[in-house]
Scaffold this motif. Sequence first.
Motif, PDB file in Angstrom:
ATOM      1  N   GLU A 217      -8.070 115.727  29.918  1.00 20.37           N
ATOM      2  CA  GLU A 217      -7.000 114.964  30.556  1.00 20.37           C
ATOM      3  C   GLU A 217      -5.360 115.059  29.480  1.00 20.37           C
ATOM      4  OE1 GLU A 217      -8.304 110.898  30.637  1.00 20.37           O
ATOM      5  OE2 GLU A 217      -8.104 111.126  32.518  1.00 20.37           O
ATOM      6  N   ARG A 218      -4.436 115.661  30.626  1.00 22.46           N
ATOM      7  CA  ARG A 218      -2.910 115.838  29.035  1.00 22.46           C
ATOM      8  C   ARG A 218      -2.683 114.891  28.689  1.00 22.46           C
ATOM      9  NH1 ARG A 218       0.631 119.330  33.354  1.00 22.46           N
ATOM     10  NH2 ARG A 218      -1.230 119.265  33.668  1.00 22.46           N
ATOM     11  N   PRO A 219      -2.454 113.873  27.794  1.00 26.67           N
ATOM     12  CA  PRO A 219      -1.716 113.675  26.933  1.00 26.67           C
ATOM     13  C   PRO A 219      -0.607 112.765  27.605  1.00 26.67           C
ATOM     14  CG  PRO A 219      -1.429 115.672  25.531  1.00 26.67           C
ATOM     15  CD  PRO A 219      -1.873 115.975  26.589  1.00 26.67           C
ATOM     16  N   ALA A 220       0.377 111.374  27.983  1.00 19.78           N
ATOM     17  CA  ALA A 220       0.395 110.768  28.394  1.00 19.78           C
ATOM     18  C   ALA A 220       2.083 111.233  28.096  1.00 19.78           C
ATOM     19  CB  ALA A 220       0.644 109.611  28.585  1.00 19.78           C
ATOM     20  N   ARG A 221       3.464 111.814  28.712  1.00 20.60           N
ATOM     21  CA  ARG A 221       4.566 111.941  28.348  1.00 20.60           C
ATOM     22  C   ARG A 221       4.711 111.053  27.972  1.00 20.60           C
ATOM     23  NH1 ARG A 221       8.456 113.624  32.038  1.00 20.60           N
ATOM     24  NH2 ARG A 221       7.331 113.373  33.232  1.00 20.60           N
ATOM     25  N   LYS A 222       5.553 110.944  26.376  1.00 17.26           N
ATOM     26  CA  LYS A 222       6.305 109.963  25.483  1.00 17.26           C
ATOM     27  C   LYS A 222       7.605 109.747  25.347  1.00 17.26           C
ATOM     28  CE  LYS A 222       2.892 107.571  23.961  1.00 17.26           C
ATOM     29  NZ  LYS A 222       1.749 107.957  22.579  1.00 17.26           N
ATOM     30  N   ASN A 223       8.496 108.881  25.454  1.00 16.41           N
ATOM     31  CA  ASN A 223       9.695 108.658  25.818  1.00 16.41           C
ATOM     32  C   ASN A 223       9.662 109.140  24.167  1.00 16.41           C
ATOM     33  OD1 ASN A 223      12.037 107.988  25.922  1.00 16.41           O
ATOM     34  ND2 ASN A 223      11.595 106.033  25.856  1.00 16.41           N
ATOM     35  N   GLN A 224      11.318 110.233  24.559  1.00 17.35           N
ATOM     36  CA  GLN A 224      11.679 110.775  23.234  1.00 17.35           C
ATOM     37  C   GLN A 224      12.388 110.600  22.451  1.00 17.35           C
ATOM     38  OE1 GLN A 224       9.361 113.624  21.760  1.00 17.35           O
ATOM     39  NE2 GLN A 224       8.111 113.462  23.786  1.00 17.35           N
ATOM     40  N   VAL A 225      13.084 109.441  22.897  1.00 16.83           N
ATOM     41  CA  VAL A 225      14.568 109.154  22.306  1.00 16.83           C
ATOM     42  C   VAL A 225      14.150 108.642  20.996  1.00 16.83           C
ATOM     43  CG1 VAL A 225      16.191 107.365  23.325  1.00 16.83           C
ATOM     44  CG2 VAL A 225      15.624 109.375  24.687  1.00 16.83           C
ATOM     45  N   HIS A 226      15.082 108.083  19.878  1.00 19.45           N
ATOM     46  CA  HIS A 226      14.764 107.482  18.933  1.00 19.45           C
ATOM     47  C   HIS A 226      16.372 106.385  19.167  1.00 19.45           C
ATOM     48  CE1 HIS A 226      11.836 109.529  16.745  1.00 19.45           C
ATOM     49  NE2 HIS A 226      12.171 110.596  17.419  1.00 19.45           N
ATOM     50  N   VAL A 227      16.446 105.790  19.764  1.00 18.24           N
ATOM     51  CA  VAL A 227      17.603 104.458  19.498  1.00 18.24           C
ATOM     52  C   VAL A 227      17.961 103.641  17.728  1.00 18.24           C
ATOM     53  CG1 VAL A 227      18.539 102.415  19.865  1.00 18.24           C
ATOM     54  CG2 VAL A 227      16.985 104.087  21.880  1.00 18.24           C
ATOM     55  N   VAL A 228      19.186 104.309  17.605  1.00 13.55           N
ATOM     56  CA  VAL A 228      19.581 103.780  16.544  1.00 13.55           C
ATOM     57  C   VAL A 228      20.930 102.615  16.976  1.00 13.55           C
ATOM     58  CG1 VAL A 228      20.619 104.145  14.216  1.00 13.55           C
ATOM     59  CG2 VAL A 228      19.194 105.629  15.427  1.00 13.55           C
ATOM     60  N   LEU A 229      20.705 101.248  16.496  1.00 12.93           N
ATOM     61  CA  LEU A 229      21.757 100.332  16.576  1.00 12.93           C
ATOM     62  C   LEU A 229      22.413 100.306  15.152  1.00 12.93           C
ATOM     63  CD1 LEU A 229      22.221  98.692  18.887  1.00 12.93           C
ATOM     64  CD2 LEU A 229      21.028  97.034  16.942  1.00 12.93           C
ATOM     65  N   LEU A 289      21.981 109.290   7.606  1.00 12.36           N
ATOM     66  CA  LEU A 289      22.674 110.810   8.074  1.00 12.36           C
ATOM     67  C   LEU A 289      21.717 112.002   8.112  1.00 12.36           C
ATOM     68  CD1 LEU A 289      26.522 110.889   7.494  1.00 12.36           C
ATOM     69  CD2 LEU A 289      25.507 111.181   9.710  1.00 12.36           C
ATOM     70  N   ASP A 290      20.972 112.098   7.302  1.00 10.76           N
ATOM     71  CA  ASP A 290      19.913 112.892   7.331  1.00 10.76           C
ATOM     72  C   ASP A 290      19.062 112.912   8.001  1.00 10.76           C
ATOM     73  OD1 ASP A 290      21.169 114.102   4.908  1.00 10.76           O
ATOM     74  OD2 ASP A 290      20.541 113.304   3.677  1.00 10.76           O
ATOM     75  N   GLN A 291      18.530 111.062   8.209  1.00  7.43           N
ATOM     76  CA  GLN A 291      17.249 111.535   9.600  1.00  7.43           C
ATOM     77  C   GLN A 291      17.223 111.754  10.706  1.00  7.43           C
ATOM     78  OE1 GLN A 291      16.091 107.528   8.149  1.00  7.43           O
ATOM     79  NE2 GLN A 291      15.288 108.205   5.850  1.00  7.43           N
ATOM     80  N   LEU A 292      18.837 111.994  11.146  1.00  3.76           N
ATOM     81  CA  LEU A 292      18.904 111.961  12.644  1.00  3.76           C
ATOM     82  C   LEU A 292      19.048 113.699  12.982  1.00  3.76           C
ATOM     83  CD1 LEU A 292      22.878 109.539  12.416  1.00  3.76           C
ATOM     84  CD2 LEU A 292      20.632 109.335  12.777  1.00  3.76           C
ATOM     85  N   THR A 293      18.886 113.740  14.692  1.00  9.80           N
ATOM     86  CA  THR A 293      18.285 114.801  14.920  1.00  9.80           C
ATOM     87  C   THR A 293      18.927 114.608  16.130  1.00  9.80           C
ATOM     88  OG1 THR A 293      16.650 113.859  16.148  1.00  9.80           O
ATOM     89  CG2 THR A 293      16.236 114.573  13.653  1.00  9.80           C
ATOM     90  N   PRO A 294      19.062 115.406  17.115  1.00  6.77           N
ATOM     91  CA  PRO A 294      19.594 115.263  18.284  1.00  6.77           C
ATOM     92  C   PRO A 294      18.940 114.615  19.663  1.00  6.77           C
ATOM     93  CG  PRO A 294      20.130 117.696  18.172  1.00  6.77           C
ATOM     94  CD  PRO A 294      18.869 116.755  16.539  1.00  6.77           C
ATOM     95  N   LYS A 295      17.956 113.808  18.801  1.00  6.42           N
ATOM     96  CA  LYS A 295      17.039 113.047  19.981  1.00  6.42           C
ATOM     97  C   LYS A 295      17.532 111.614  19.478  1.00  6.42           C
ATOM     98  CE  LYS A 295      13.230 115.818  20.492  1.00  6.42           C
ATOM     99  NZ  LYS A 295      11.738 116.406  20.714  1.00  6.42           N
ATOM    100  N   ARG A 335      26.603 114.603  13.494  1.00  2.00           N
ATOM    101  CA  ARG A 335      25.723 114.817  13.565  1.00  2.00           C
ATOM    102  C   ARG A 335      24.430 114.078  15.042  1.00  2.00           C
ATOM    103  NH1 ARG A 335      22.042 116.947   9.174  1.00  2.00           N
ATOM    104  NH2 ARG A 335      20.057 116.178   9.874  1.00  2.00           N
ATOM    105  N   CYS A 336      25.230 113.120  15.484  1.00  2.00           N
ATOM    106  CA  CYS A 336      24.905 113.061  17.074  1.00  2.00           C
ATOM    107  C   CYS A 336      25.502 112.642  17.989  1.00  2.00           C
ATOM    108  CB  CYS A 336      23.779 111.504  16.032  1.00  2.00           C
ATOM    109  SG  CYS A 336      22.365 110.771  17.483  1.00  2.00           S
ATOM    110  N   PRO A 337      25.515 113.589  18.843  1.00  2.00           N
ATOM    111  CA  PRO A 337      26.872 113.498  19.644  1.00  2.00           C
ATOM    112  C   PRO A 337      26.628 112.261  20.674  1.00  2.00           C
ATOM    113  CG  PRO A 337      25.917 116.041  19.463  1.00  2.00           C
ATOM    114  CD  PRO A 337      25.166 114.849  18.474  1.00  2.00           C
TER     115      PRO A 337
END
Lengths: 383, 273
Positions: A217-229, A289-295, A335-337
């Motif tokens: 079985e293929r693993p479920a696709r997970k939400n790739q989004v990281h949210v920073v408030l 800032l260093d931890q931020l990625t385009p995701k 860093r994060c458009p």
Amino acid sequence: MFTDFLYQLRSQGVLVGTGEWLGFLEAVRRGLATDVSGLYVLGRALLCRSETQFDAYDLAFAASFRGAELPEDLRAKLADWLDQAKAQNETTPPLNETRPPEELWKEFLERLKEQTERHDGGNRWVGTGGTSPYGNSGRGDGGLRIGGSSGGRGGAVQVAMDRRWASYRADRTLEVRDLELALRAIRSLKREGLVELDLPETIDATSKNGGDIEIVERPARKNQVHVVLLMDAGGSMSPHAEKVERLFSAASRAKTFKSFTAYSFHNCVYDKLYTDIEAGERIQTSKVLDQLTPKHRLVFVGDASMAPYELFSSYGWPGNESMPGIEWLRRFHERCPASVWLNPDPQRWWEHPTVSAIGRIFPMFELTLDGLRASVKKLRAPR
Amino acid sequence: MSGFERFAGPRDYIADDDLLSVANAAIVLGRPLLVKGEPGTGKTRLAEAVAEALGAKLLSWHIKSTTKAVDGLYHYDVVQRLNDSRFGDRDVSDIRRYIRLGPLGQAFQADERVVVLIDEVDKADIEFPNDLLRELDEMAFHINELDETITAKHRPMVIITSNAEKELPDAFLRRCVFHFISFPDRARMEKIVRVHHPALDQQMLEAALDRFYAIRKTQGLRKPPSTSELIDWLTVLVGAGLSPERLKQDPFLGVLLKQEQDHLLFSQKRGRP
């Protein structure tokens, strides 16, 4: 016949499409609405897509059916007749008119034009207590009611004018109940997936297994989004504190993002951010800032209005000596458009030097349900 | 209105007049009825009530986060077939043995009109409602494995409930008759409670409703108590044999407020003069 109503609706922001409109006319033709109340309920069920539109619908309905389209003097007279009159002739047998409602409506307006005096009883003119299909407290079956009440309910136009649904409007600023709605707007960031059988892999594994079935079985696709408030706290934000707190707790409980982090700041982002503002725990902004990625998706919440030096000067805030606040904000955006700024102040207040400066870096939206939706769209397609 | 079967409202479900005419509109126009409202306002019960009033069978389809649109139509159990082919337990040459109809599929095949409840549609994937558009419009679907099209013998009445957890797509909303169940006002709530507690002392009912609406008004509750909580609360109160005067102290508050924060908040506010 109802075309005016259609454009009233559209001008109020209830964007009724042709298909829905035809459905509504079809329903009227089939006799599903026999009085103004029925028309009100039917129209609402077929033309509104959400309870957030009910208030706009009420306004359009009241404008279309309050008699606004009648000449001024006629309207006043009509109201007069209906107000003074009482149901009189209880014994008159009903006429049993069974003509199509649309025709009734049309004829009603025509007769109203011909009619020149008040009329109670009888079987033709608009008035009360009679068997004409038009009027109030009458007994003409399948006729139309104008104003008045039936079975203890207020008249439909009156109901519409009460604006009971005003608190459900989506263009209001976020209130207690809107929190849930805000949540679902943020949730639409999520890319959902399901557990599924990986057929090629299963065949492969089964062959390797000498024909013994080996399910993969293929693993479920997970939400790739990281949210920073990132939330402005204190000062001019105090009146909005509860709203922002609710937004925060909603997002943190959502559990639909790959990760969710929240930081607070006073006024603007400087070299340190609060991880826990009550305990005074802070973190170096550069580390964040260093931890931020385009995701990552950044959501700033703040009124963005401050004294200009607080934004543009390196010494704009006690303890901050490295960079002006605006520079920190630029770095976040670089860093994060995919980032947005939610402003709890209404847009008409945004003509302010620091607000427009920040608005040039981040797309700015009102912290309302509509604003939040627009910002979510922006976050999904940042460019 | 002759020629149409009209929904007049069953005995033990208190519907408002608006709801009755909206339900009738959905029946006459043959469109799905989308019912939205706060939890506990009786959305799911509505479907049961409509089915009862029409004398039709009710097929419920409870949506979960993993539900796919095709699940409501049919399910082809390919794994079972694969397994059977390996062990030779059953005849695998007949693919029909491995196709099971879902609630909508069953409704289409029924010999009389049925009511289909698609419960909590907003729990599913965002795209879920769109995947059902064609099936609901045309009341037909295609089984690819058999290359067969199943067309509804009798257009079922479809009732869809939503808690507004997720936005539903516009294309879907356009096709539905929409009804929003607002929270019952006091008079209607009294009727609803009467259905569940016919023998309840009037004084007790008044006292309980006073407290219930007062608690609901508390600013900042995360989950204000709803109808079902009120009914449960009354059951407990009657069971404990409390007098109406005792209600002022809000006994068995846990039945009404189920979240810890709400409890704290409420007792704080009550603590103040």
